[in-house]
Each structure stands twice: as C-alpha cells, then as structure tokens.
Write a protein that holds these residues in place. Structure first.
Motif, short mmCIF file in Angstrom:
data_model
loop_
_atom_site.label_atom_id
_atom_site.label_comp_id
_atom_site.label_asym_id
_atom_site.label_seq_id
_atom_site.Cartn_x
_atom_site.Cartn_y
_atom_site.Cartn_z
N HIS A 37 3.23 4.51 -1.55
CA HIS A 37 1.81 4.17 -1.58
C HIS A 37 1.58 2.75 -2.08
O HIS A 37 0.50 2.20 -1.89
N LYS A 38 2.57 2.17 -2.74
CA LYS A 38 2.43 0.79 -3.21
C LYS A 38 2.34 -0.18 -2.03
O LYS A 38 1.89 -1.32 -2.20
N TRP A 39 2.79 0.25 -0.87
CA TRP A 39 2.78 -0.60 0.32
C TRP A 39 1.46 -0.52 1.09
O TRP A 39 1.33 -1.17 2.13
N SER A 40 0.53 0.28 0.64
CA SER A 40 -0.69 0.50 1.43
C SER A 40 -1.49 -0.78 1.63
O SER A 40 -1.96 -1.07 2.74
N MET B 138 -0.47 6.40 4.92
CA MET B 138 0.28 6.72 3.71
C MET B 138 0.47 8.21 3.49
O MET B 138 1.21 8.61 2.60
N SER B 139 -0.22 9.06 4.26
CA SER B 139 -0.12 10.51 4.01
C SER B 139 1.29 11.06 4.18
O SER B 139 1.70 11.94 3.42
N THR C 299 12.45 -2.89 3.44
CA THR C 299 12.62 -1.43 3.45
C THR C 299 14.09 -1.05 3.27
O THR C 299 14.40 -0.09 2.56
N VAL C 300 14.99 -1.79 3.91
CA VAL C 300 16.43 -1.49 3.77
C VAL C 300 16.90 -1.73 2.34
O VAL C 300 17.64 -0.91 1.76
N LEU C 301 16.47 -2.83 1.74
CA LEU C 301 16.88 -3.13 0.36
C LEU C 301 16.32 -2.12 -0.63
O LEU C 301 16.98 -1.76 -1.61
N ILE C 302 15.11 -1.64 -0.37
CA ILE C 302 14.54 -0.60 -1.24
C ILE C 302 15.37 0.67 -1.14
O ILE C 302 15.65 1.34 -2.15
N LEU D 263 6.89 0.18 10.86
CA LEU D 263 7.34 -0.28 9.54
C LEU D 263 7.19 0.83 8.50
O LEU D 263 8.05 0.99 7.63
N SER D 264 6.11 1.59 8.58
CA SER D 264 5.93 2.69 7.64
C SER D 264 6.97 3.78 7.85
O SER D 264 7.41 4.42 6.88
N LEU D 265 7.38 4.01 9.10
CA LEU D 265 8.44 4.99 9.36
C LEU D 265 9.78 4.51 8.81
O LEU D 265 10.56 5.30 8.26
#
Length: 227
Positions: A67-70, A59-60, A113-116, A219-221
């Motif tokens: 950070h909600k996805w952590s 998350m850094s 992620t795309v919809l966000i 996914l995080s990227l």
C-alpha cells in the motif's frame, strides 16, 4: 510540413532546444495544487474521487506492505494518461511514443519491485524461477527460460505502450490524409472516411487511458509477487 508519416514521432525543437522537456512538464500543470480551503471545487472533488477509487481497486489485491506504493502508482497512471491524451491534440507531441522514455519509466519501477523481493523474501523470489515439481532434467532449461522472462518484463512494458500509441497515431495520420485527398474528388466517400476517422479518434482516446492503466496494473502485479 510532414515529409514522412514517422516524422510526427520526432521530438520537435525550437531554437535548438528539444520541446520534449516542455511536453513532460505540461501534464503536472493541468492538475490543481492542494489548497487550504475547507471545500474543494468540482474538478478537485472529481479528481479526488477518481484517485481514491483507482487506488482502492489497484491496492486491494496487495498486502499492507504494497500500500506504500499507492501514491506513486496513482501519480504514474495519471501522468502517462495525461501525456497520451495531450498527444492526440493537433500540433502536439506525444513523449510516450518514444521507446527510450517508456523504458526509462518501466526499468526503474520493475527493478525496484525485484530488489524489494530480494530484500524481503529472497527464497520466494528465487523460487519463482523454478516451478514446484519440475523434473530434474528440465531444471536448467526452466531456470534459463524464467530468468529471460523476468528480464524481458520491462521491455514488454515499454514496447507495449510504444507500439499501441504509435500504431494509433499512424492510423489517424493515414485516414486524415485520405480524407484530404478524397475531399475534392469524391466528397461522399470523404465524408464516410471522416466518420471512420472520428470513430478511430474515440478509440484512440480509450486506448490512451487503457494503456496507462495497463502499464500501472502490470507494475502492481510485479510488486504483488515480491512483497
């Protein structure tokens, strides 16, 4: 009895019930539940330390909104890693060797992620489809290429995980068969092949953990581009 090397990737069934459901539920049973004790045992303390370090590293690079996805990304990584490691045990089945399951994990997370990105910053999201300073003649071609690359991301996630685990299982199956065949004829060569099999098994353990990390890292990227 395995009639084909690829039979090990077929979902086993018992009394007509596919056991892949049991293989998907089993990893959650291996982790202790949260209790009300003041002090945790060694296993819980080690798991908490590992999850905190992983979440901190993952998350850094993200801003506060990511950070909600952590929690969900850490849980996903532990889940995939546990399934991969359990699949290396004898008489077990690895659900992550099935492309359908990996795509079932990759597509919803990628789509989220795309919809966000479309909801929070639609201009920047559509701007990724066209690099700045592109010549006018190349604009239609680049938009098509970037759109294809965007939709191929979940396929790449699923295929990468499936291909790595399938290739490793096939190599282990081939070398273990060679050990059994060579044992009565050439014991020395069979022992040497067994050492190679042991080293390959250690490599597969590393691959099982690394591929789970790579899946979540990508996914995080993707999330980082859309928040």
């Amino acid at each position: 009895m395995i009639l084909s090397l690829f039979d090990q990737f077929l979902s086993p069934s018992f009394l007509g019930v596919p056991l892949i459901l049991l293989a998907l539920i089993l990893p959650w049973l291996m982790y202790p539940i949260i209790n009300k004790h003041w002090l945790n045992n060694r296993l819980q303390s080690l798991q908490s330390w590992f999850m905190m370090m992983f979440a901190k590293q993952l998350m850094s690079p993200l801003n506060y909104g990511g950070h909600k996805w952590s929690l969900i990304l850490t849980s996903l990584m532990l889940y995939i890693m546990t399934i991969n490691l359990i699949g290396l045990l004898p008489y077990t089945f690895t659900p992550t060797t099935q492309l359908s399951m990996n795509l079932g994990l990759a597509v919803p997370f990628w789509l989220a992620t795309v919809l966000i990105g479309l909801r929070n910053q639609p201009t920047a999201t559509f701007g990724h489809l066209l690099p700045e300073g592109t010549p006018s003649l190349l604009i239609p071609a680049l938009i098509i290429i970037e759109t294809i690359s965007l939709f191929i991301r979940p396929l790449a996630l699923g295929v990468r995980l499936t291909a790595n685990l399938t290739a490793g299982h096939l190599l282990i199956q081939l070398i273990s068969t060679a050990v059994l065949v060579l044992m009565p004829m050439m014991p020395a060569l069979s022992l040497l092949t067994m050492i190679v099999l042991l080293l390959l098994t250690l490599l597969e353990i590393a691959v099982a953990m690394i591929q789970a990390y790579v899946f979540v890292l990508l996914l995080s990227l993707y999330l980082q581009e859309n928040i």
